[in-house]
Design a protein around this motif. Structure first.
Motif, PDB file in Angstrom:
ATOM      1  N   LEU B  23       1.058  -1.032   0.318  1.00 53.23           N
ATOM      2  CA  LEU B  23       0.012  -0.072  -0.424  1.00 53.23           C
ATOM      3  C   LEU B  23       0.620   1.662  -0.001  1.00 53.23           C
ATOM      4  CD1 LEU B  23      -3.012  -1.053   2.534  1.00 53.23           C
ATOM      5  CD2 LEU B  23      -2.927  -0.816  -0.011  1.00 53.23           C
ATOM      6  N   ALA B  24       1.926   1.137   0.593  1.00 51.60           N
ATOM      7  CA  ALA B  24       2.598   2.486   0.902  1.00 51.60           C
ATOM      8  C   ALA B  24       3.452   2.670  -0.451  1.00 51.60           C
ATOM      9  CB  ALA B  24       3.895   2.162   1.820  1.00 51.60           C
ATOM     10  N   ALA B  25       3.698   0.677  -0.870  1.00 54.75           N
ATOM     11  CA  ALA B  25       4.314   1.895  -2.188  1.00 54.75           C
ATOM     12  C   ALA B  25       3.342   1.948  -3.559  1.00 54.75           C
ATOM     13  CB  ALA B  25       4.926   0.522  -2.540  1.00 54.75           C
ATOM     14  N   VAL B  26       2.599   1.776  -2.961  1.00 57.51           N
ATOM     15  CA  VAL B  26       1.182   2.577  -4.446  1.00 57.51           C
ATOM     16  C   VAL B  26       1.520   4.170  -4.092  1.00 57.51           C
ATOM     17  CG1 VAL B  26      -0.640   2.494  -4.054  1.00 57.51           C
ATOM     18  CG2 VAL B  26      -0.229   0.361  -4.604  1.00 57.51           C
ATOM     19  N   ARG B  27       1.052   4.583  -3.015  1.00 57.34           N
ATOM     20  CA  ARG B  27       1.234   5.678  -2.309  1.00 57.34           C
ATOM     21  C   ARG B  27       2.367   5.967  -3.038  1.00 57.34           C
ATOM     22  NH1 ARG B  27      -1.702   9.361  -2.424  1.00 57.34           N
ATOM     23  NH2 ARG B  27      -3.231   8.708  -1.090  1.00 57.34           N
ATOM     24  N   VAL B  28       4.154   6.144  -2.936  1.00 55.68           N
ATOM     25  CA  VAL B  28       5.351   5.983  -4.003  1.00 55.68           C
ATOM     26  C   VAL B  28       4.717   6.186  -5.033  1.00 55.68           C
ATOM     27  CG1 VAL B  28       7.577   5.641  -4.366  1.00 55.68           C
ATOM     28  CG2 VAL B  28       7.069   5.078  -2.267  1.00 55.68           C
ATOM     29  N   LEU B  29       4.076   5.541  -5.862  1.00 63.61           N
ATOM     30  CA  LEU B  29       3.964   5.270  -7.156  1.00 63.61           C
ATOM     31  C   LEU B  29       2.678   6.745  -7.813  1.00 63.61           C
ATOM     32  CD1 LEU B  29       4.548   1.822  -8.029  1.00 63.61           C
ATOM     33  CD2 LEU B  29       6.087   3.528  -8.518  1.00 63.61           C
ATOM     34  N   TRP B  30       2.125   6.532  -6.986  1.00 65.72           N
ATOM     35  CA  TRP B  30       0.727   7.334  -7.538  1.00 65.72           C
ATOM     36  C   TRP B  30       1.142   9.040  -6.820  1.00 65.72           C
ATOM     37  CZ3 TRP B  30      -4.706   7.121  -5.035  1.00 65.72           C
ATOM     38  CH2 TRP B  30      -6.107   7.313  -5.830  1.00 65.72           C
ATOM     39  N   GLY B  31       1.403   9.638  -5.320  1.00 65.10           N
ATOM     40  CA  GLY B  31       0.975  10.697  -4.397  1.00 65.10           C
ATOM     41  C   GLY B  31       1.392  11.733  -5.589  1.00 65.10           C
ATOM     42  N   PRO B  32      -0.001  12.243  -5.634  1.00 60.27           N
ATOM     43  CA  PRO B  32       0.400  12.974  -6.919  1.00 60.27           C
ATOM     44  C   PRO B  32       1.330  14.445  -6.511  1.00 60.27           C
ATOM     45  CG  PRO B  32      -1.012  13.467  -5.002  1.00 60.27           C
ATOM     46  CD  PRO B  32      -0.620  12.227  -4.241  1.00 60.27           C
ATOM     47  N   ARG B  33       2.246  14.729  -4.901  1.00 62.96           N
ATOM     48  CA  ARG B  33       3.158  15.832  -5.324  1.00 62.96           C
ATOM     49  C   ARG B  33       4.423  14.539  -4.422  1.00 62.96           C
ATOM     50  NH1 ARG B  33       1.853  21.237  -3.323  1.00 62.96           N
ATOM     51  NH2 ARG B  33       3.901  21.366  -4.994  1.00 62.96           N
ATOM     52  N   ALA B  34       5.110  15.535  -4.556  1.00 66.86           N
ATOM     53  CA  ALA B  34       6.431  14.733  -4.202  1.00 66.86           C
ATOM     54  C   ALA B  34       6.749  14.485  -2.563  1.00 66.86           C
ATOM     55  CB  ALA B  34       7.749  16.109  -4.242  1.00 66.86           C
ATOM     56  N   GLN B  35       5.879  15.450  -1.461  1.00 64.28           N
ATOM     57  CA  GLN B  35       5.925  15.620  -0.208  1.00 64.28           C
ATOM     58  C   GLN B  35       5.321  13.930   0.256  1.00 64.28           C
ATOM     59  OE1 GLN B  35       5.435  18.322  -1.702  1.00 64.28           O
ATOM     60  NE2 GLN B  35       3.149  18.837  -0.619  1.00 64.28           N
ATOM     61  N   ASP B  36       4.112  13.934  -0.909  1.00 66.64           N
ATOM     62  CA  ASP B  36       2.957  12.564  -0.547  1.00 66.64           C
ATOM     63  C   ASP B  36       4.008  11.053  -1.112  1.00 66.64           C
ATOM     64  OD1 ASP B  36       0.930  13.638   0.426  1.00 66.64           O
ATOM     65  OD2 ASP B  36       1.080  14.087  -2.296  1.00 66.64           O
ATOM     66  N   ARG B  37       5.306  11.377  -1.811  1.00 68.20           N
ATOM     67  CA  ARG B  37       6.227  10.421  -2.794  1.00 68.20           C
ATOM     68  C   ARG B  37       7.093   9.979  -1.329  1.00 68.20           C
ATOM     69  NH1 ARG B  37       5.243   9.682  -7.918  1.00 68.20           N
ATOM     70  NH2 ARG B  37       4.149  10.773  -8.774  1.00 68.20           N
ATOM     71  N   VAL B  38       7.469  11.284  -0.430  1.00 66.03           N
ATOM     72  CA  VAL B  38       8.729  11.111   0.088  1.00 66.03           C
ATOM     73  C   VAL B  38       8.462  10.203   1.523  1.00 66.03           C
ATOM     74  CG1 VAL B  38      10.595  12.640   1.644  1.00 66.03           C
ATOM     75  CG2 VAL B  38       9.683  13.205  -0.561  1.00 66.03           C
ATOM     76  N   LEU B  39       7.420  11.110   1.940  1.00 68.18           N
ATOM     77  CA  LEU B  39       6.554  10.187   3.244  1.00 68.18           C
ATOM     78  C   LEU B  39       5.924   8.955   3.462  1.00 68.18           C
ATOM     79  CD1 LEU B  39       4.905  10.587   5.985  1.00 68.18           C
ATOM     80  CD2 LEU B  39       2.772  11.216   4.642  1.00 68.18           C
ATOM     81  N   ALA B  40       6.100   8.628   2.101  1.00 65.80           N
ATOM     82  CA  ALA B  40       5.407   6.804   1.730  1.00 65.80           C
ATOM     83  C   ALA B  40       6.924   6.233   1.586  1.00 65.80           C
ATOM     84  CB  ALA B  40       4.898   6.503   0.193  1.00 65.80           C
ATOM     85  N   LEU B  41       7.721   6.885   1.260  1.00 68.51           N
ATOM     86  CA  LEU B  41       8.764   5.839   1.141  1.00 68.51           C
ATOM     87  C   LEU B  41       9.409   5.771   2.538  1.00 68.51           C
ATOM     88  CD1 LEU B  41      11.074   5.200  -0.726  1.00 68.51           C
ATOM     89  CD2 LEU B  41      12.216   6.745  -0.480  1.00 68.51           C
ATOM     90  N   ASP B  42       9.510   7.308   3.012  1.00 70.97           N
ATOM     91  CA  ASP B  42       9.610   6.918   4.766  1.00 70.97           C
ATOM     92  C   ASP B  42       8.659   5.795   5.595  1.00 70.97           C
ATOM     93  OD1 ASP B  42      11.207   7.851   7.463  1.00 70.97           O
ATOM     94  OD2 ASP B  42       8.975   8.471   7.831  1.00 70.97           O
ATOM     95  N   THR B  43       7.718   5.645   5.177  1.00 75.83           N
ATOM     96  CA  THR B  43       7.195   4.663   5.736  1.00 75.83           C
ATOM     97  C   THR B  43       7.795   3.277   5.307  1.00 75.83           C
ATOM     98  OG1 THR B  43       4.725   5.518   5.457  1.00 75.83           O
ATOM     99  CG2 THR B  43       4.588   3.869   6.113  1.00 75.83           C
ATOM    100  N   VAL B  44       8.170   2.995   3.888  1.00 74.31           N
ATOM    101  CA  VAL B  44       8.136   1.841   3.333  1.00 74.31           C
ATOM    102  C   VAL B  44       9.396   1.481   4.406  1.00 74.31           C
ATOM    103  CG1 VAL B  44       9.136   0.669   1.696  1.00 74.31           C
ATOM    104  CG2 VAL B  44       7.326   1.418   1.107  1.00 74.31           C
ATOM    105  N   TYR B  45      10.284   2.582   4.546  1.00 73.12           N
ATOM    106  CA  TYR B  45      11.623   1.904   5.373  1.00 73.12           C
ATOM    107  C   TYR B  45      11.060   1.672   6.801  1.00 73.12           C
ATOM    108  CZ  TYR B  45      15.447   4.318   2.567  1.00 73.12           C
ATOM    109  OH  TYR B  45      16.384   4.427   1.689  1.00 73.12           O
ATOM    110  N   VAL B  46      10.062   2.155   7.140  1.00 73.04           N
ATOM    111  CA  VAL B  46       9.844   1.788   8.775  1.00 73.04           C
ATOM    112  C   VAL B  46       9.143   0.235   8.380  1.00 73.04           C
ATOM    113  CG1 VAL B  46       8.192   1.972  10.937  1.00 73.04           C
ATOM    114  CG2 VAL B  46       9.377   3.989   9.668  1.00 73.04           C
ATOM    115  N   ILE B  47       8.293  -0.128   7.670  1.00 71.47           N
ATOM    116  CA  ILE B  47       8.208  -1.250   7.561  1.00 71.47           C
ATOM    117  C   ILE B  47       9.296  -2.614   7.287  1.00 71.47           C
ATOM    118  CG2 ILE B  47       6.512  -3.123   6.547  1.00 71.47           C
ATOM    119  CD1 ILE B  47       4.450  -0.383   5.804  1.00 71.47           C
ATOM    120  N   ALA B  48      10.410  -1.965   6.691  1.00 65.84           N
ATOM    121  CA  ALA B  48      11.100  -2.810   6.103  1.00 65.84           C
ATOM    122  C   ALA B  48      11.851  -3.243   7.400  1.00 65.84           C
ATOM    123  CB  ALA B  48      12.002  -1.830   5.128  1.00 65.84           C
ATOM    124  N   ALA B  49      11.876  -2.411   8.211  1.00 65.53           N
ATOM    125  CA  ALA B  49      12.826  -2.527   9.485  1.00 65.53           C
ATOM    126  C   ALA B  49      11.612  -3.617  10.217  1.00 65.53           C
ATOM    127  CB  ALA B  49      13.213  -1.320  10.107  1.00 65.53           C
TER     128      ALA B  49
END
Lengths: 118, 93
Positions: B23-49
């Motif tokens: 779901l977070a990766a979908v937000r990375v790909l789909w996120g309308p603006r750059a800050q959405d993508r950065v936030l989703a990438l941070d979420t992906v990092y935390v979920i990976a940990a």
């Protein structure tokens, strides 16, 4: 390098507690990710993943601490390192990100964000 | 009994975490603006940990813990740097 320890000799109460904490943590992380996908604007979305960064990873860290402490019959506390690190860094990153987003929105003249005071 | 319980709960929580990561990766790909993508990438990092910690409980080794620590560290540095870039790095306006 990765030694596989036989987990069959862990007592039942520890297994139940570890399972419960794991399910709570991963469920909260999933709810946070659903919120990240479903909420409407960026300023609403910035709240959702903090479910995963506080209680989500916290529950999994407590489960890991409990599991290894019971398995090795000594307190294993190095997971506190990750917990302290997440507690310190999550507010910093999200504050920086929200301020950057606010700056960008104000610069574009977006009507939905409050204007700069003074 | 306890090994079965642990195995199933680790399996289910790994499925949850994998779904959250998708779901977070979908937000990375789909996120309308750059800050959405950065936030989703941070979420992906935390979920990976978190996912690496569950792998550590499954195998009983300490190697995964160190990988999770490194991922949390690099995620913080990456997100802070990207937020700083969004704040200052608009070269072309």
């Amino acid at each position: 390098m990765i030694e596989v320890i036989e987990v069959a000799d862990i007592p039942l109460w520890a297994a139940i507690l570890t399972s419960l904490l794991l399910l709570i943590g991963s469920g909260l992380t999933l709810i946070g990710a659903v919120g990240l996908l479903r909420l409407g604007s960026f300023y609403e979305r910035v709240h959702a993943p903090t479910l995963g960064t506080t209680l989500g990873i916290g529950s999994v860290l407590i489960a890991s601490m409990l599991f290894f402490s019971v398995l090795q019959t000594r307190p294993v506390l190095h997971e506190l390192l990750i917990a302290a690190f997440m507690v310190v860094t999550t507010p910093i990153t999200l504050t920086l990100l929200a301020r950057a987003a606010l700056y960008r929105d104000r610069r574009e003249g977006n009507e939905e964000v409050p204007a700069r005071r003074g | 009994m306890s090994a079965e319980l642990l195995g199933w709960s680790i399996f289910i929580s790994q499925i949850f975490l994998g779904l959250a990561m998708v779901l977070a990766a979908v937000r990375v790909l789909w996120g309308p603006r750059a800050q959405d993508r950065v936030l989703a990438l941070d979420t992906v990092y935390v979920i990976a940990a978190t996912l690496l910690l569950t792998f550590g409980i499954r195998t009983g080794g300490t190697l995964y813990f160190e990988a999770a620590l490194v991922i949390a560290l690099l995620g913080f540095v990456g997100t802070a740097a990207l937020a700083k870039f969004l704040m200052r790095g608009e070269v072309i306006e």
